[in-house]
Motif scaffolding. Sequence first.
Motif, PDB file in Angstrom:
ATOM      1  N   GLU A 183     -21.044  19.225   1.109  1.00 31.57           N
ATOM      2  CA  GLU A 183     -21.612  18.752  -0.148  1.00 31.57           C
ATOM      3  C   GLU A 183     -20.767  19.200  -1.334  1.00 31.57           C
ATOM      4  N   GLN A 184     -20.246  20.421  -1.261  1.00 27.86           N
ATOM      5  CA  GLN A 184     -19.400  20.921  -2.341  1.00 27.86           C
ATOM      6  C   GLN A 184     -18.011  20.297  -2.297  1.00 27.86           C
ATOM      7  N   ASN A 185     -17.418  20.239  -1.118  1.00 27.70           N
ATOM      8  CA  ASN A 185     -16.054  19.725  -0.996  1.00 27.70           C
ATOM      9  C   ASN A 185     -15.961  18.227  -1.264  1.00 27.70           C
ATOM     10  N   ALA A 186     -17.049  17.494  -1.042  1.00 27.41           N
ATOM     11  CA  ALA A 186     -17.031  16.048  -1.284  1.00 27.41           C
ATOM     12  C   ALA A 186     -16.690  15.735  -2.731  1.00 27.41           C
ATOM     13  N   GLY A 187     -16.927  16.718  -3.627  1.00 25.78           N
ATOM     14  CA  GLY A 187     -16.584  16.514  -5.033  1.00 25.78           C
ATOM     15  C   GLY A 187     -15.091  16.431  -5.281  1.00 25.78           C
ATOM     16  N   GLN A 188     -14.252  16.746  -4.268  1.00 27.57           N
ATOM     17  CA  GLN A 188     -12.802  16.658  -4.443  1.00 27.57           C
ATOM     18  C   GLN A 188     -12.302  15.219  -4.411  1.00 27.57           C
ATOM     19  N   LEU A 189     -13.092  14.328  -3.797  1.00 24.90           N
ATOM     20  CA  LEU A 189     -12.592  12.965  -3.601  1.00 24.90           C
ATOM     21  C   LEU A 189     -12.490  12.191  -4.904  1.00 24.90           C
ATOM     22  N   ALA A 190     -13.512  12.263  -5.756  1.00 29.21           N
ATOM     23  CA  ALA A 190     -13.517  11.454  -6.980  1.00 29.21           C
ATOM     24  C   ALA A 190     -12.316  11.728  -7.876  1.00 29.21           C
ATOM     25  N   PRO A 191     -12.004  12.996  -8.212  1.00 31.45           N
ATOM     26  CA  PRO A 191     -10.816  13.212  -9.063  1.00 31.45           C
ATOM     27  C   PRO A 191      -9.518  12.792  -8.390  1.00 31.45           C
ATOM     28  N   LEU A 192      -9.467  12.877  -7.069  1.00 32.97           N
ATOM     29  CA  LEU A 192      -8.267  12.444  -6.366  1.00 32.97           C
ATOM     30  C   LEU A 192      -8.094  10.929  -6.487  1.00 32.97           C
ATOM     31  N   LEU A 193      -9.193  10.196  -6.344  1.00 31.05           N
ATOM     32  CA  LEU A 193      -9.133   8.746  -6.507  1.00 31.05           C
ATOM     33  C   LEU A 193      -8.827   8.367  -7.954  1.00 31.05           C
ATOM     34  N   GLU A 194      -9.391   9.118  -8.897  1.00 28.72           N
ATOM     35  CA  GLU A 194      -9.102   8.837 -10.298  1.00 28.72           C
ATOM     36  C   GLU A 194      -7.631   9.087 -10.616  1.00 28.72           C
ATOM     37  N   ALA A 195      -7.039  10.089  -9.942  1.00 32.55           N
ATOM     38  CA  ALA A 195      -5.602  10.329 -10.137  1.00 32.55           C
ATOM     39  C   ALA A 195      -4.789   9.145  -9.623  1.00 32.55           C
ATOM     40  N   MET A 196      -5.217   8.558  -8.497  1.00 29.54           N
ATOM     41  CA  MET A 196      -4.532   7.361  -7.987  1.00 29.54           C
ATOM     42  C   MET A 196      -4.659   6.213  -8.982  1.00 29.54           C
ATOM     43  N   CYS A 197      -5.844   6.068  -9.560  1.00 23.24           N
ATOM     44  CA  CYS A 197      -6.038   5.006 -10.546  1.00 23.24           C
ATOM     45  C   CYS A 197      -5.135   5.227 -11.755  1.00 23.24           C
ATOM     46  N   GLY A 198      -4.992   6.497 -12.179  1.00 26.26           N
ATOM     47  CA  GLY A 198      -4.101   6.801 -13.287  1.00 26.26           C
ATOM     48  C   GLY A 198      -2.656   6.470 -12.967  1.00 26.26           C
ATOM     49  N   LEU A 199      -2.241   6.720 -11.723  1.00 24.63           N
ATOM     50  CA  LEU A 199      -0.885   6.364 -11.314  1.00 24.63           C
ATOM     51  C   LEU A 199      -0.666   4.860 -11.400  1.00 24.63           C
ATOM     52  N   SER A 200      -1.654   4.103 -10.945  1.00 22.75           N
ATOM     53  CA  SER A 200      -1.492   2.641 -10.961  1.00 22.75           C
ATOM     54  C   SER A 200      -1.364   2.131 -12.388  1.00 22.75           C
ATOM     55  N   ASP A 201      -2.114   2.715 -13.316  1.00 25.99           N
ATOM     56  CA  ASP A 201      -2.010   2.304 -14.722  1.00 25.99           C
ATOM     57  C   ASP A 201      -0.655   2.713 -15.310  1.00 25.99           C
ATOM     58  N   ALA A 202      -0.212   3.936 -14.973  1.00 26.66           N
ATOM     59  CA  ALA A 202       1.044   4.441 -15.540  1.00 26.66           C
ATOM     60  C   ALA A 202       2.250   3.685 -15.024  1.00 26.66           C
ATOM     61  N   PHE A 203       2.218   3.304 -13.746  1.00 32.94           N
ATOM     62  CA  PHE A 203       3.382   2.647 -13.147  1.00 32.94           C
ATOM     63  C   PHE A 203       3.216   1.136 -13.051  1.00 32.94           C
ATOM     64  N   GLY A 204       2.080   0.622 -13.459  1.00 27.21           N
ATOM     65  CA  GLY A 204       1.935  -0.819 -13.596  1.00 27.21           C
ATOM     66  C   GLY A 204       1.787  -1.598 -12.309  1.00 27.21           C
ATOM     67  N   PHE A 205       1.023  -1.088 -11.350  1.00 27.52           N
ATOM     68  CA  PHE A 205       0.742  -1.872 -10.143  1.00 27.52           C
ATOM     69  C   PHE A 205      -0.770  -2.004  -9.958  1.00 27.52           C
ATOM     70  N   ASN A 206      -1.174  -3.014  -9.238  1.00 34.92           N
ATOM     71  CA  ASN A 206      -2.586  -3.237  -8.959  1.00 34.92           C
ATOM     72  C   ASN A 206      -3.048  -2.289  -7.866  1.00 34.92           C
ATOM     73  N   LEU A 207      -4.171  -1.620  -8.091  1.00 34.44           N
ATOM     74  CA  LEU A 207      -4.744  -0.735  -7.080  1.00 34.44           C
ATOM     75  C   LEU A 207      -6.101  -1.265  -6.657  1.00 34.44           C
ATOM     76  N   HIS A 208      -6.267  -1.457  -5.355  1.00 37.94           N
ATOM     77  CA  HIS A 208      -7.541  -1.882  -4.782  1.00 37.94           C
ATOM     78  C   HIS A 208      -8.093  -0.717  -3.969  1.00 37.94           C
ATOM     79  N   LEU A 209      -9.355  -0.402  -4.158  1.00 37.98           N
ATOM     80  CA  LEU A 209     -10.003   0.664  -3.410  1.00 37.98           C
ATOM     81  C   LEU A 209     -10.949   0.071  -2.380  1.00 37.98           C
ATOM     82  N   ALA A 210     -10.858   0.577  -1.145  1.00 37.66           N
ATOM     83  CA  ALA A 210     -11.694   0.048  -0.061  1.00 37.66           C
ATOM     84  C   ALA A 210     -12.473   1.177   0.603  1.00 37.66           C
ATOM     85  N   THR A 211     -13.720   0.920   0.907  1.00 37.51           N
ATOM     86  CA  THR A 211     -14.512   1.858   1.704  1.00 37.51           C
ATOM     87  C   THR A 211     -14.052   1.792   3.156  1.00 37.51           C
ATOM     88  N   THR A 212     -14.438   2.801   3.927  1.00 36.56           N
ATOM     89  CA  THR A 212     -14.075   2.800   5.345  1.00 36.56           C
ATOM     90  C   THR A 212     -15.186   2.144   6.156  1.00 36.56           C
TER      91      THR A 212
END
Length: 564
Positions: free
Chosen positions: A444-473
Amino acid sequence: MNEIPPQADQKAELAARISRLKPRRDFLDHTYISLRHKYVFHTVGKAANSTVKQYFYALELKGSHFAMPSVHDRGSSPLLSPFQLDRQTLEKALTGKEFLRFTFVRDPYARLLSCFLDRIKDHKSRPYRELMRWMKKDVGYKPEFGEFIKAICEQTPFQQNNHWRLQYADAMMPEVGYDFIGKQESFSADMSTLMSRITGAPVDLQTDRVNASPSVTAAHDKLPKYWTAELVQMVQTAFAKDFETFGYEPEREWMGGFKSAVQAAGTPPAKKTEQAQPVRRHIRLKEFSPLVQRSMSPTEDYLSQTNGTLPPGNYKLTANADGFLIDPKHAKRPGPKLFVLGDSFVECSFIHEGSRFCDVLNQKLGPAPGVCFNAGYSGATSLNLYNVLINKIVDKDPHSVLFVLPSNDPLSLLNGNGYWNLNDRRYAPVLPVRRGPPAVGEFEQNAGQLAPLLEAMCGLSDAFGFNLHLATTPFVSTQYEELAWFRRRHKTRETYEGLMERRRVLNQVVRNTAQKCRKDLIDLESILTDTEMFYDDVHVNEQGSLHLADILMQRLGWPSTAGA
């Protein structure tokens, strides 16, 4: 692996490239070619090569009146050496589709110990004399195993003797596209498969009855006796390519029993600080080695944990020069690039090349520009994939990146410190892995690591100008008691139900992040619900792979939006 492009004097140029890996003499002495059965076999020293030669010498001589020569006499071999072929024939043998190319490799720890026991303890052997010249010792000197390891780890692959040379270099992996790489550890099954492919008939070899090696060392049973933590660290660094390329785990259970010479004598060892024992660490990049080609087969135990829609057999994986999986037919496609990030769900190792959904996307494009690269890797976590994204993809000018939440995340987040647990051999983001079992954490505590990691990926896509699609498993949820294979895969109802719940929790994090960061969401948990599309609870079968390709073709907006 990619075929070597035609050039004016390819034979000379290829020989020059191989000569940068190892001496030309070794290439000529340890490469065996059959024009009769259309195969090329390269022998790696101390990797069952004598036994393999025994089989293929016999096959080559079958039906002739010639007696079986010694497999250790290269001059009497019925198989040809490269120097005996003209340029055109050699080019076909090393690069053409009509020839089957194969080799056998071995666990680096067992191979090096076997070499020491067989070749270095024998003071009459040529490898021993070579080592003495390198160590500047007189013949007759008796080196300890640690001295041997330290000496060979100082050498370049070119300087190393073929019996201990880095297998990646000795097998000429950057230059030769292998169709099959067998392992000494699974020799019977691999040799049976190989002989069946060459002869076209079912073969079940009793290889325990044939061992043509001049010395049987039983090195595998002696590993804890000879290896120490210091020597293991040296080999993990100097022979890293062998562990990565051929799928050998650097960390082993037997390493938990290390004893120093002082401890073995019964004297308490002096405490050592980390400064006294410096460790060279590196960030773990979960990828296939560039230009590697593997043939993988599901084991009987693995098949017993599936629903019967995974056929047994060999499945080929081919990586390009950047370590991404792609059917060689599509490797040179031009146009906007799509990279699909994920774990074994994306890798699709047990779907035939050409039918993996990334390959099918390339097929569906036809002549239209665009290319899809499979960046999946079994055992990857979201942190591992972020590392791949920032270090391997952003500089490739991607048009789009599809991130599929790894099914490993619910497991890795059970560890202490979550994604950043440095003791877990499968998930640790830094190597070498720390000694000792992973600490237990709170999901429950460690699951909180996923959101900022995904947000960092989103920031990379904005900074480098590529489309990012997120998919559930996606995953199959069923009544636990209904299916025997399901119970074999998930040992108890508690582990099954807990895992399903953790998957749902993390999938919701993906949905929330996609909404927050205004990224396209592909909710595979909701889309892929037909159990007939899976061979177990998290891996699609071939039918599912084809269906998934149809879904992604419609949803991704690639490559039609290129330049928009």
